[in-house]
Design a protein around this motif. Sequence first.
Motif, PDB file in Angstrom:
ATOM      1  N   ARG A   1       0.837  -1.208   0.000  1.00  0.00           N
ATOM      2  CA  ARG A   1       0.000   0.000   0.000  1.00  0.00           C
ATOM      3  C   ARG A   1       0.870   1.256   0.000  1.00  0.00           C
ATOM      4  O   ARG A   1       0.545   2.238  -0.655  1.00  0.00           O
ATOM      5  N   ALA A   2       1.971   1.231   0.731  1.00  0.00           N
ATOM      6  CA  ALA A   2       2.863   2.388   0.764  1.00  0.00           C
ATOM      7  C   ALA A   2       3.517   2.620  -0.593  1.00  0.00           C
ATOM      8  O   ALA A   2       3.817   3.760  -0.949  1.00  0.00           O
ATOM      9  N   ALA A   3       3.712   1.549  -1.357  1.00  0.00           N
ATOM     10  CA  ALA A   3       4.309   1.679  -2.687  1.00  0.00           C
ATOM     11  C   ALA A   3       3.274   2.085  -3.729  1.00  0.00           C
ATOM     12  O   ALA A   3       3.614   2.330  -4.879  1.00  0.00           O
ATOM     13  N   GLY A   4       1.988   2.123  -3.343  1.00  0.00           N
ATOM     14  CA  GLY A   4       0.948   2.556  -4.264  1.00  0.00           C
ATOM     15  C   GLY A   4       0.189   1.424  -4.920  1.00  0.00           C
ATOM     16  O   GLY A   4      -0.566   1.648  -5.864  1.00  0.00           O
ATOM     17  N   ALA A   5       0.355   0.205  -4.451  1.00  0.00           N
ATOM     18  CA  ALA A   5      -0.338  -0.934  -5.046  1.00  0.00           C
ATOM     19  C   ALA A   5      -1.699  -1.105  -4.394  1.00  0.00           C
ATOM     20  O   ALA A   5      -1.912  -0.730  -3.241  1.00  0.00           O
ATOM     21  N   ASP A   6      -2.642  -1.640  -5.156  1.00  0.00           N
ATOM     22  CA  ASP A   6      -3.950  -1.982  -4.611  1.00  0.00           C
ATOM     23  C   ASP A   6      -3.895  -3.418  -4.103  1.00  0.00           C
ATOM     24  O   ASP A   6      -3.572  -4.338  -4.846  1.00  0.00           O
ATOM     25  N   VAL A   7      -4.236  -3.614  -2.863  1.00  0.00           N
ATOM     26  CA  VAL A   7      -4.226  -4.942  -2.264  1.00  0.00           C
ATOM     27  C   VAL A   7      -5.667  -5.396  -2.159  1.00  0.00           C
ATOM     28  O   VAL A   7      -6.464  -4.824  -1.421  1.00  0.00           O
ATOM     29  N   ILE A   8      -6.004  -6.421  -2.948  1.00  0.00           N
ATOM     30  CA  ILE A   8      -7.365  -6.949  -2.933  1.00  0.00           C
ATOM     31  C   ILE A   8      -7.292  -8.446  -2.655  1.00  0.00           C
ATOM     32  O   ILE A   8      -6.329  -9.116  -3.041  1.00  0.00           O
ATOM     33  N   PRO A   9      -8.288  -8.989  -1.974  1.00  0.00           N
ATOM     34  CA  PRO A   9      -8.258 -10.434  -1.713  1.00  0.00           C
ATOM     35  C   PRO A   9      -8.534 -11.223  -2.984  1.00  0.00           C
ATOM     36  O   PRO A   9      -9.167 -10.739  -3.921  1.00  0.00           O
ATOM     37  N   THR A  10      -8.053 -12.442  -3.013  1.00  0.00           N
ATOM     38  CA  THR A  10      -8.292 -13.296  -4.171  1.00  0.00           C
ATOM     39  C   THR A  10      -9.732 -13.792  -4.148  1.00  0.00           C
ATOM     40  O   THR A  10     -10.361 -13.875  -3.092  1.00  0.00           O
ATOM     41  N   GLU A  11     -10.232 -14.130  -5.325  1.00  0.00           N
ATOM     42  CA  GLU A  11     -11.606 -14.628  -5.411  1.00  0.00           C
ATOM     43  C   GLU A  11     -11.659 -16.040  -4.843  1.00  0.00           C
ATOM     44  O   GLU A  11     -10.772 -16.851  -5.102  1.00  0.00           O
ATOM     45  N   PRO A  12     -12.702 -16.327  -4.057  1.00  0.00           N
ATOM     46  CA  PRO A  12     -12.782 -17.682  -3.507  1.00  0.00           C
ATOM     47  C   PRO A  12     -13.099 -18.701  -4.596  1.00  0.00           C
ATOM     48  O   PRO A  12     -13.788 -18.403  -5.569  1.00  0.00           O
ATOM     49  N   LYS A  13     -12.560 -19.914  -4.425  1.00  0.00           N
ATOM     50  CA  LYS A  13     -12.830 -20.988  -5.383  1.00  0.00           C
ATOM     51  C   LYS A  13     -14.222 -21.556  -5.134  1.00  0.00           C
ATOM     52  O   LYS A  13     -14.734 -21.494  -4.014  1.00  0.00           O
ATOM     53  N   LEU A  14     -14.811 -22.109  -6.161  1.00  0.00           N
ATOM     54  CA  LEU A  14     -16.100 -22.757  -6.010  1.00  0.00           C
ATOM     55  C   LEU A  14     -15.944 -24.027  -5.178  1.00  0.00           C
ATOM     56  O   LEU A  14     -14.914 -24.691  -5.214  1.00  0.00           O
ATOM     57  N   GLN A  15     -16.975 -24.355  -4.429  1.00  0.00           N
ATOM     58  CA  GLN A  15     -16.913 -25.559  -3.603  1.00  0.00           C
ATOM     59  C   GLN A  15     -16.854 -26.816  -4.463  1.00  0.00           C
ATOM     60  O   GLN A  15     -16.095 -27.725  -4.195  1.00  0.00           O
ATOM     61  N   VAL A  16     -17.670 -26.859  -5.509  1.00  0.00           N
ATOM     62  CA  VAL A  16     -17.691 -28.011  -6.395  1.00  0.00           C
ATOM     63  C   VAL A  16     -17.280 -27.527  -7.780  1.00  0.00           C
ATOM     64  O   VAL A  16     -17.943 -26.689  -8.375  1.00  0.00           O
ATOM     65  N   GLU A  17     -16.190 -28.044  -8.258  1.00  0.00           N
ATOM     66  CA  GLU A  17     -15.718 -27.673  -9.583  1.00  0.00           C
ATOM     67  C   GLU A  17     -16.557 -28.409 -10.629  1.00  0.00           C
ATOM     68  O   GLU A  17     -16.853 -29.600 -10.470  1.00  0.00           O
ATOM     69  N   PRO A  18     -16.955 -27.740 -11.714  1.00  0.00           N
ATOM     70  CA  PRO A  18     -17.697 -28.437 -12.763  1.00  0.00           C
ATOM     71  C   PRO A  18     -16.795 -29.418 -13.503  1.00  0.00           C
ATOM     72  O   PRO A  18     -15.583 -29.236 -13.583  1.00  0.00           O
ATOM     73  N   SER A  19     -17.389 -30.472 -14.026  1.00  0.00           N
ATOM     74  CA  SER A  19     -16.597 -31.442 -14.773  1.00  0.00           C
ATOM     75  C   SER A  19     -16.198 -30.837 -16.115  1.00  0.00           C
ATOM     76  O   SER A  19     -16.973 -30.103 -16.726  1.00  0.00           O
ATOM     77  N   PRO A  20     -15.013 -31.115 -16.567  1.00  0.00           N
ATOM     78  CA  PRO A  20     -14.561 -30.518 -17.831  1.00  0.00           C
ATOM     79  C   PRO A  20     -15.361 -31.072 -19.011  1.00  0.00           C
ATOM     80  O   PRO A  20     -15.774 -32.228 -19.007  1.00  0.00           O
ATOM     81  N   PRO A  21     -15.592 -30.258 -20.022  1.00  0.00           N
ATOM     82  CA  PRO A  21     -16.382 -30.711 -21.174  1.00  0.00           C
ATOM     83  C   PRO A  21     -15.558 -31.594 -22.103  1.00  0.00           C
ATOM     84  O   PRO A  21     -14.909 -31.128 -23.023  1.00  0.00           O
ATOM     85  N   VAL A  22     -15.562 -32.877 -21.849  1.00  0.00           N
ATOM     86  CA  VAL A  22     -14.868 -33.842 -22.705  1.00  0.00           C
ATOM     87  C   VAL A  22     -15.879 -34.874 -23.172  1.00  0.00           C
ATOM     88  O   VAL A  22     -16.862 -35.146 -22.488  1.00  0.00           O
ATOM     89  N   PRO A  23     -15.675 -35.452 -24.336  1.00  0.00           N
ATOM     90  CA  PRO A  23     -16.622 -36.462 -24.809  1.00  0.00           C
ATOM     91  C   PRO A  23     -16.554 -37.724 -23.951  1.00  0.00           C
ATOM     92  O   PRO A  23     -15.491 -38.138 -23.502  1.00  0.00           O
ATOM     93  N   LYS A  24     -17.694 -38.311 -23.720  1.00  0.00           N
ATOM     94  CA  LYS A  24     -17.770 -39.533 -22.923  1.00  0.00           C
ATOM     95  C   LYS A  24     -17.543 -40.729 -23.866  1.00  0.00           C
ATOM     96  O   LYS A  24     -17.990 -40.734 -25.006  1.00  0.00           O
ATOM     97  N   PRO A  25     -16.816 -41.758 -23.398  1.00  0.00           N
ATOM     98  CA  PRO A  25     -16.593 -42.923 -24.261  1.00  0.00           C
ATOM     99  C   PRO A  25     -17.891 -43.714 -24.429  1.00  0.00           C
ATOM    100  O   PRO A  25     -18.715 -43.799 -23.530  1.00  0.00           O
ATOM    101  N   LEU A  26     -18.061 -44.301 -25.618  1.00  0.00           N
ATOM    102  CA  LEU A  26     -19.255 -45.087 -25.895  1.00  0.00           C
ATOM    103  C   LEU A  26     -19.205 -46.428 -25.184  1.00  0.00           C
ATOM    104  O   LEU A  26     -20.202 -46.894 -24.659  1.00  0.00           O
TER     105      LEU A  26
END
Length: 98
Positions: free
Chosen positions: A65-90
Amino acid sequence: MDFPMTRELTEDQTTRRGGAPLKVAIAVAVLGVLGMLIFDHGPWNKPKVQHPVIANYSTTGEAARAAGADVIPTEPKLQVEPSPPVPKPLHPVNPSPQ
């Protein structure tokens, strides 16, 4: 039958001195280790530690802050990550016995 070439070669092998490259390699290794020790641990490479009373800032955030930077907290991660969009095997790779 004794061949003269074999006899000379055997005598030459017993008197041969081939330690010059080994001596050079050892000298280079020793000088390299000494150079690293002197460079890394010399008097010019000592950390400048300040007492907490003398130090200007007690946390990284205050210094930023003394150097002039903005200190902001990081965004929280989602509790449940979505599954990646990949094709499902037949068909499964290893079918289960039925």
